[in-house]
Every structure is written in C-alpha cells, then in structure tokens.
Design a protein around this motif. Structure first.
Motif, PDB file in Angstrom:
ATOM      1  N   VAL A  63      -1.165  -3.033  -2.255  1.00 35.57           N
ATOM      2  CA  VAL A  63      -1.789  -4.129  -2.900  1.00 35.57           C
ATOM      3  C   VAL A  63      -3.176  -3.948  -3.016  1.00 35.57           C
ATOM      4  O   VAL A  63      -4.010  -4.387  -3.952  1.00 35.57           O
ATOM      5  N   SER A  64      -3.863  -3.503  -1.794  1.00 29.69           N
ATOM      6  CA  SER A  64      -5.341  -3.256  -2.027  1.00 29.69           C
ATOM      7  C   SER A  64      -5.756  -2.269  -2.810  1.00 29.69           C
ATOM      8  O   SER A  64      -6.835  -2.431  -3.550  1.00 29.69           O
ATOM      9  N   ALA A  65      -5.028  -1.225  -2.897  1.00 30.06           N
ATOM     10  CA  ALA A  65      -5.245  -0.268  -4.037  1.00 30.06           C
ATOM     11  C   ALA A  65      -5.145  -0.755  -5.409  1.00 30.06           C
ATOM     12  O   ALA A  65      -5.951  -0.452  -6.222  1.00 30.06           O
ATOM     13  N   ILE A  66      -4.318  -1.701  -5.673  1.00 26.25           N
ATOM     14  CA  ILE A  66      -4.177  -2.327  -6.877  1.00 26.25           C
ATOM     15  C   ILE A  66      -5.281  -3.409  -7.294  1.00 26.25           C
ATOM     16  O   ILE A  66      -5.782  -3.200  -8.275  1.00 26.25           O
ATOM     17  N   ALA A  67      -5.614  -3.861  -6.149  1.00 23.86           N
ATOM     18  CA  ALA A  67      -6.765  -5.011  -6.264  1.00 23.86           C
ATOM     19  C   ALA A  67      -8.216  -4.171  -6.541  1.00 23.86           C
ATOM     20  O   ALA A  67      -8.882  -4.795  -7.266  1.00 23.86           O
ATOM     21  N   ASN A  68      -8.327  -2.945  -5.931  1.00 22.34           N
ATOM     22  CA  ASN A  68      -9.548  -2.122  -6.355  1.00 22.34           C
ATOM     23  C   ASN A  68      -9.531  -1.270  -7.523  1.00 22.34           C
ATOM     24  O   ASN A  68     -10.216  -0.501  -7.941  1.00 22.34           O
ATOM     25  N   GLY A  69      -8.428  -1.820  -8.363  1.00 21.37           N
ATOM     26  CA  GLY A  69      -8.403  -1.367  -9.624  1.00 21.37           C
ATOM     27  C   GLY A  69      -7.464  -0.214  -9.982  1.00 21.37           C
ATOM     28  O   GLY A  69      -7.292   0.383 -11.036  1.00 21.37           O
ATOM     29  N   THR A  70      -6.721   0.522  -8.752  1.00 20.06           N
ATOM     30  CA  THR A  70      -5.942   1.813  -9.022  1.00 20.06           C
ATOM     31  C   THR A  70      -4.628   1.068  -9.319  1.00 20.06           C
ATOM     32  O   THR A  70      -3.894   0.279  -8.792  1.00 20.06           O
ATOM     33  N   PHE A  71      -3.912   1.316 -10.634  1.00 19.57           N
ATOM     34  CA  PHE A  71      -2.932   0.880 -11.083  1.00 19.57           C
ATOM     35  C   PHE A  71      -2.024   1.883 -11.703  1.00 19.57           C
ATOM     36  O   PHE A  71      -2.528   2.860 -12.681  1.00 19.57           O
TER      37      PHE A  71
END
Length: 188
Positions: free
Chosen positions: A83-91
């Motif tokens: 979730v943190s990775a997605i929130a930081n723009g990694t998707f």
C-alpha cells in the motif's frame, strides 16, 4: 447371579479360577473410590491435577494461536508495504496481484484465528465446575442408585485385578495419600 470371569480364560481357555460375584467386585471398587475420594482436600487436589492435565493437552491450541497471530502480523506488514509503494506512485499489475493474494491469505488466517479462539473458549474448564462435578459423583456414591453407581464405576475405575488373596482396583486418576498407602494410578 452375575459374575466376572478371568480374561486369561477367554483368551487361552487355560484357567482354573472360578468366576467372581459381580456385586462383590463392584462393592470393593466402590469402597476403594469412597476411601480415596473421602476428603475435600483430595477432591481439590484432583481438580488441580485435572486442570493441569487439561492445560497440557490443550497447550497446542495456544501455540497455534500464537503462530496464527505471527502470520497475521507478517501479512499485515507486507500489505502495508505494498500500500505504501502504491501511495508513493509505484503501481503495477504485479503489485495488485500480490496485494490481492495477501488479502486472501489474511482472510484465511483471520478465519483460522477466530476458529482457534472459539475452540479455546469453548473448551475452557473451570476448577469450580470440576470440584462440583466430583462432589456430585461422590454424592452419587452415597445414594446407591444402581444406574448412578454403574456410571461412577465406568467413569473412575480403569480395571479391577482379582488375586486369590486380594483385589486391586486401578483408577483413571492419581490420588495422593498421606503417609504412603496403596499404589496410585495416573490420570489418562
């Protein structure tokens, strides 16, 4: 009259012992139980022994609960990282698949944990309930109703060994006697 026959006779057909009167053997077994369960301190000690034995048997549930909690925390940490990775723009599709997989694992572990905790709470024995149960059974020894006495014998007497000169009663539990006494059997 009803009688008990030698087990060796049934197995080998080679025994000269005569049948033993059933009522006499049951009377001896009940006297032995009355003697060993005659004091409140013995009942209290037996209740403590039953609780200790019960906890030993059910310690596996506690270990399973601890393991499930650890697995749940590990999965929650992995989910939080994604979730943190997605929130930081990694998707990516890989992250989405991993997140769905972890959510599925979390649901399974949560259900397992709930089931284990339910099992643990359903299996709880209280010392007071055990003392009450034992006291009721001792009361049943005194009321002399045949059905109650039969139940008591089946519950507490493991076996009776008859010798020419004596009778030994083996119980399913351990009773401490002050100053020695008869050999005692262990809780099974």
């Amino acid at each position: 009259y009803s009688s008990y026959h030698c087990g060796h006779r049934y197995r080998t057909k080679n025994c000269s012992n005569k049948p033993v009167n059933r009522n006499e053997i049951e009377k001896i077994a009940l006297q032995n139980l009355r003697q060993k369960l005659s004091s409140q301190s013995t009942i209290e000690h037996l209740a403590d022994s039953i609780i200790a034995h019960y906890q030993k048997i059910h310690s596996g549930v506690n270990r399973d609960i601890e393991l499930a909690h650890k697995q749940q925390k590990d999965i929650e940490k992995k989910i939080q990282n994604i979730v943190s990775a997605i929130a930081n723009g990694t998707f990516s599709a890989t992250l989405t698949t991993a997140l769905e997989s972890l959510e599925s694992e979390k649901a399974v572990i949560t259900a397992t944990l709930k089931s284990l905790q339910q099992r643990k709470s359903n299996d709880m024995l209280s010392r007071a309930a055990i003392v009450d149960y034992l006291s009721q059974d001792i009361g049943s020894l005194e009321n002399k109703k045949p059905d109650d006495l039969k139940k008591i014998i089946q519950t507490y007497v493991e076996k009776v060994v008859v010798y020419e000169e004596r009778v030994e009663v083996f119980l399913f539990f351990f009773v401490h006697t002050n100053g020695g006494g008869d050999p005692c059997q262990t809780l099974r």
